[in-house]
Design a protein around this motif. Sequence first.
Motif, PDB file in Angstrom:
ATOM      1  N   VAL A 167       0.825  -1.207   0.000  1.00 51.47           N
ATOM      2  CA  VAL A 167       0.000   0.000   0.000  1.00 51.47           C
ATOM      3  C   VAL A 167       0.859   1.257   0.000  1.00 51.47           C
ATOM      4  O   VAL A 167       0.477   2.288  -0.581  1.00 51.47           O
ATOM      5  N   LEU A 170       1.225   2.135  -3.566  1.00 51.47           N
ATOM      6  CA  LEU A 170       0.041   2.064  -4.424  1.00 51.47           C
ATOM      7  C   LEU A 170      -0.699   3.391  -4.407  1.00 51.47           C
ATOM      8  O   LEU A 170      -1.155   3.847  -3.352  1.00 51.47           O
ATOM      9  N   ASN A 171      -0.825   4.008  -5.571  1.00 57.30           N
ATOM     10  CA  ASN A 171      -1.600   5.229  -5.711  1.00 57.30           C
ATOM     11  C   ASN A 171      -3.016   4.882  -6.172  1.00 57.30           C
ATOM     12  O   ASN A 171      -3.249   3.802  -6.739  1.00 57.30           O
ATOM     13  N   SER A 196      -6.245   0.962   0.567  1.00 52.83           N
ATOM     14  CA  SER A 196      -5.802   1.605  -0.672  1.00 52.83           C
ATOM     15  C   SER A 196      -6.982   1.838  -1.596  1.00 52.83           C
ATOM     16  O   SER A 196      -8.080   1.321  -1.369  1.00 52.83           O
ATOM     17  N   ALA A 198      -6.531   1.082  -4.825  1.00 48.23           N
ATOM     18  CA  ALA A 198      -6.025   0.361  -5.998  1.00 48.23           C
ATOM     19  C   ALA A 198      -7.089  -0.575  -6.553  1.00 48.23           C
ATOM     20  O   ALA A 198      -8.005  -0.999  -5.844  1.00 48.23           O
TER      21      ALA A 198
END
Length: 346
Positions: A167, A170-171, A196, A198
């Motif tokens: 995470v 992760l954008n 997240s 994602a």
Amino acid sequence: MRAARLHEYTEDMANGLTVEEVDRPEVSAGDDVVVEVEGAGWCQTDNHIIEGMWTDYVDQDLPLTLGHENAGTVVEVGEDVRTVEPGDQVICHPVQTCGVCRPCREGETMYCENQSFNGLTVDGGFAEYLQTGERSVVPLPDGVDPADIAPHADAGITAYHAAKRAVADLNPGDTAVVVGVGGLGHIGLQCLDAMSAADIVAVDLKESARDLAEDLGAHLTVDPEREDVPAVVDDFTDGSGAEQVLDFVGADETTALAPDIVTAGGDHQIVGYGGHIHEPSQALVNGEFAYQGNIVGQYTELQELVALVERDEVDLHTSRYDLGEINTVAEKLEHGEIDGRAVITP
């Protein structure tokens, strides 16, 4: 008390452990805690311990009581214990740490230079009672059944540990691939979804596991026997690949996916084990991706996971078995016949 003991290494899971009478553990140091075990999760690592796979990495004196995912009720404490008392329900981090070595001072529970590991180096929780230490017990919120949460002591924090790492890179709109939606994978998937923004792709051979993944928030599921995983990931990500892969299988076939599904600068997080990495160094240089190993999470990560459970962000799928059925559980897991996590109730 009754305990499930390993007397010799074997690949015969039908006869791996013997349930027998042994002395009940007692407090022998000021920070000791004795827990009446109400739930002990069965882990693939237990199968590997029975097979002798850990003998090259840790010292083991047989006979040994297995079981490293434990929760229950405190029945006795040492004179120095202040954080829990008899009657408290707790989940037990599998490692007892010294607290004074450099890794401990840095909060790196799993790197403790003087650690004891329940069910791996010292007796574990496939028994009616477990001896542990004050530094290893996390009090449970009211209303949480110890048998329901026990597998989080290892499966949960291991999956959470890997997801927390992923995470961090992760954008929103990135892609994470979860390989294996079993005992650990179904927890890791929920952690990714909770922490997240994602898109999550879940890969599993079993239809029931893929159905579970959809129920838990996966945006896409893949059957690797019928579909080309790299092609599916390529199409899903418009050719860019996945920023993070969480591999809860760790077989040769799954680690080999990395060069074809991980985007440049991404990570293939290895959680499951038993296979190997056979990629040429040039593949890593060309793709500038990394393989990252993950072991059991820290004590503080177990606290964080319990907080997610309390907020209903992570739901553990379990099935319960009596201590006398312990070898049946080992066989079922060996043949992939358990969805979620099996819990022994001594």
